[in-house]
Design a protein around this motif. Structure first.
Motif, PDB file in Angstrom:
ATOM      1  N   LEU A   1       2.079  -0.391  -2.674  1.00  0.00           N
ATOM      2  CA  LEU A   1       3.520   0.650  -3.596  1.00  0.00           C
ATOM      3  C   LEU A   1       4.897   0.530  -2.371  1.00  0.00           C
ATOM      4  CD1 LEU A   1       2.218   1.936  -5.863  1.00  0.00           C
ATOM      5  CD2 LEU A   1       3.362   0.037  -6.619  1.00  0.00           C
TER       6      LEU A   1
ATOM      7  N   ASP B   1       8.057  -1.944 -11.157  1.00  0.00           N
ATOM      8  CA  ASP B   1       7.298  -0.478 -11.710  1.00  0.00           C
ATOM      9  C   ASP B   1       7.620   0.372 -10.903  1.00  0.00           C
ATOM     10  OD1 ASP B   1       6.306  -2.749 -13.424  1.00  0.00           O
ATOM     11  OD2 ASP B   1       4.420  -2.387 -12.763  1.00  0.00           O
ATOM     12  N   VAL B   2       7.193   1.954 -11.374  1.00  0.00           N
ATOM     13  CA  VAL B   2       7.351   3.220 -10.577  1.00  0.00           C
ATOM     14  C   VAL B   2       6.429   4.074 -11.301  1.00  0.00           C
ATOM     15  CG1 VAL B   2       9.501   5.351  -9.983  1.00  0.00           C
ATOM     16  CG2 VAL B   2      10.101   2.824 -10.484  1.00  0.00           C
TER      17      VAL B   2
ATOM     18  N   THR C   1       5.135   7.949 -10.225  1.00  0.00           N
ATOM     19  CA  THR C   1       5.745   8.984  -9.960  1.00  0.00           C
ATOM     20  C   THR C   1       4.693  10.347 -10.052  1.00  0.00           C
ATOM     21  OG1 THR C   1       6.433   9.833 -11.909  1.00  0.00           O
ATOM     22  CG2 THR C   1       7.658   8.821  -9.929  1.00  0.00           C
TER      23      THR C   1
ATOM     24  N   SER D   1       7.189   9.422  -5.512  1.00  0.00           N
ATOM     25  CA  SER D   1       7.743   8.104  -6.020  1.00  0.00           C
ATOM     26  C   SER D   1       7.526   7.099  -5.278  1.00  0.00           C
ATOM     27  CB  SER D   1       9.851   8.243  -7.094  1.00  0.00           C
ATOM     28  OG  SER D   1      10.177   8.614  -6.129  1.00  0.00           O
ATOM     29  N   TRP D   2       6.793   6.096  -6.336  1.00  0.00           N
ATOM     30  CA  TRP D   2       7.217   4.965  -5.570  1.00  0.00           C
ATOM     31  C   TRP D   2       7.371   3.775  -6.422  1.00  0.00           C
ATOM     32  CZ3 TRP D   2       4.381   9.097  -5.496  1.00  0.00           C
ATOM     33  CH2 TRP D   2       3.327   9.710  -4.447  1.00  0.00           C
ATOM     34  N   GLY D   3       7.547   2.619  -5.435  1.00  0.00           N
ATOM     35  CA  GLY D   3       7.894   1.476  -6.622  1.00  0.00           C
ATOM     36  C   GLY D   3       7.242  -0.006  -6.047  1.00  0.00           C
ATOM     37  N   ASP D   4       7.249  -1.081  -7.368  1.00  0.00           N
ATOM     38  CA  ASP D   4       6.850  -1.837  -6.623  1.00  0.00           C
ATOM     39  C   ASP D   4       8.063  -3.330  -7.259  1.00  0.00           C
ATOM     40  OD1 ASP D   4       5.790  -4.691  -7.454  1.00  0.00           O
ATOM     41  OD2 ASP D   4       4.211  -4.319  -8.092  1.00  0.00           O
TER      42      ASP D   4
ATOM     43  N   LEU E   1       9.191   5.713  -2.555  1.00  0.00           N
ATOM     44  CA  LEU E   1      10.708   5.941  -3.159  1.00  0.00           C
ATOM     45  C   LEU E   1      11.333   7.004  -2.883  1.00  0.00           C
ATOM     46  CD1 LEU E   1      10.546   4.413  -6.748  1.00  0.00           C
ATOM     47  CD2 LEU E   1      11.531   3.252  -4.230  1.00  0.00           C
TER      48      LEU E   1
END
Length: 199
Positions: free
Chosen positions: A10, A25-26, A28, A17-20, A13
């Motif tokens: 991931l 998809d997020v 947190t 938090s992290w995003g794909d 962000l």
């Protein structure tokens, strides 16, 4: 943060938090320095499930809820769905895990949105099991109505048939992530959540 877990694959962000980028998809994580807002203690699972289903009905639907263990501490896993905001169709599926303590809680979750053509899982399964079997009573609150109906298509048994569906992705993330999650020792040792504050 009192919870740490694997975020491999991931993109970060911000600090929590992290995003794909491939799916949208997020993930947190959160910490709340107040009494958890759960309607019942984890030990009263039937009451907890019914209250959660009723509480979510106005904005979406509680798909399922279970008591699980995070680093040997009891936690609540919720699978929910909501309409995507500002879009005419499509849903977001959320898997959230909260570790409640007597005066605080820590949580981590994934939000998986539908993208592209929406409703394919439901449409395919309607042809397989029939429209008359698509909308059974909610298992935690029979007779409950709400913004989104409880749907047989959300059952985990259909996930292998739809490996890229956001609900499947959310469940797969839970299966991968919960075993790697660790709690800070000081947080893990706090007294357990025994129920909501009473007026």
């Amino acid at each position: 943060m009192p919870i740490s877990f694997d975020t491999g694959g991931l993109q970060q962000l911000d600090s929590n938090s992290w995003g794909d980028p491939g799916t949208g998809d997020v993930v947190t994580q959160s910490y709340f320095d107040l009494v958890p807002d759960l309607p019942a203690p984890l030990e009263e699972v039937d009451l907890l499930r019914r209250a959660l289903a009723e509480g979510r009905a106005e904005t979406g639907c509680l798909i399922e809820a279970f008591i699980i263990w995070v680093d040997r501490v009891p936690a609540l896993l919720r699978m929910e769905k909501f309409p995507l905001p500002n879009q005419p169709s499509g849903l977001a599926f959320v898997a959230s895990i909260v570790v409640p303590k007597d005066r605080c809680s820590a949580a981590f979750q994934i939000l998986c949105p539908e993208t592209g053509t929406t409703g394919i899982r439901e449409a395919v399964l309607m042809t397989q099991i029939g429209h008359e079997n698509m909308f059974p009573p909610h298992p935690y609150a029979p007779g409950l109505g709400g913004r989104l109906p409880y749907n047989a298509a959300d059952d985990i048994r259909w996930d292998p048939q739809f490996p890229d569906h956001p609900l499947t992705r959310a469940r797969n993330w839970v299966a991968r992530t919960v075993p790697t999650a660790r709690l800070a020792p000081g947080f893990a040792a706090l007294p357990p959540f025994t129920g909501p504050l009473r007026a």
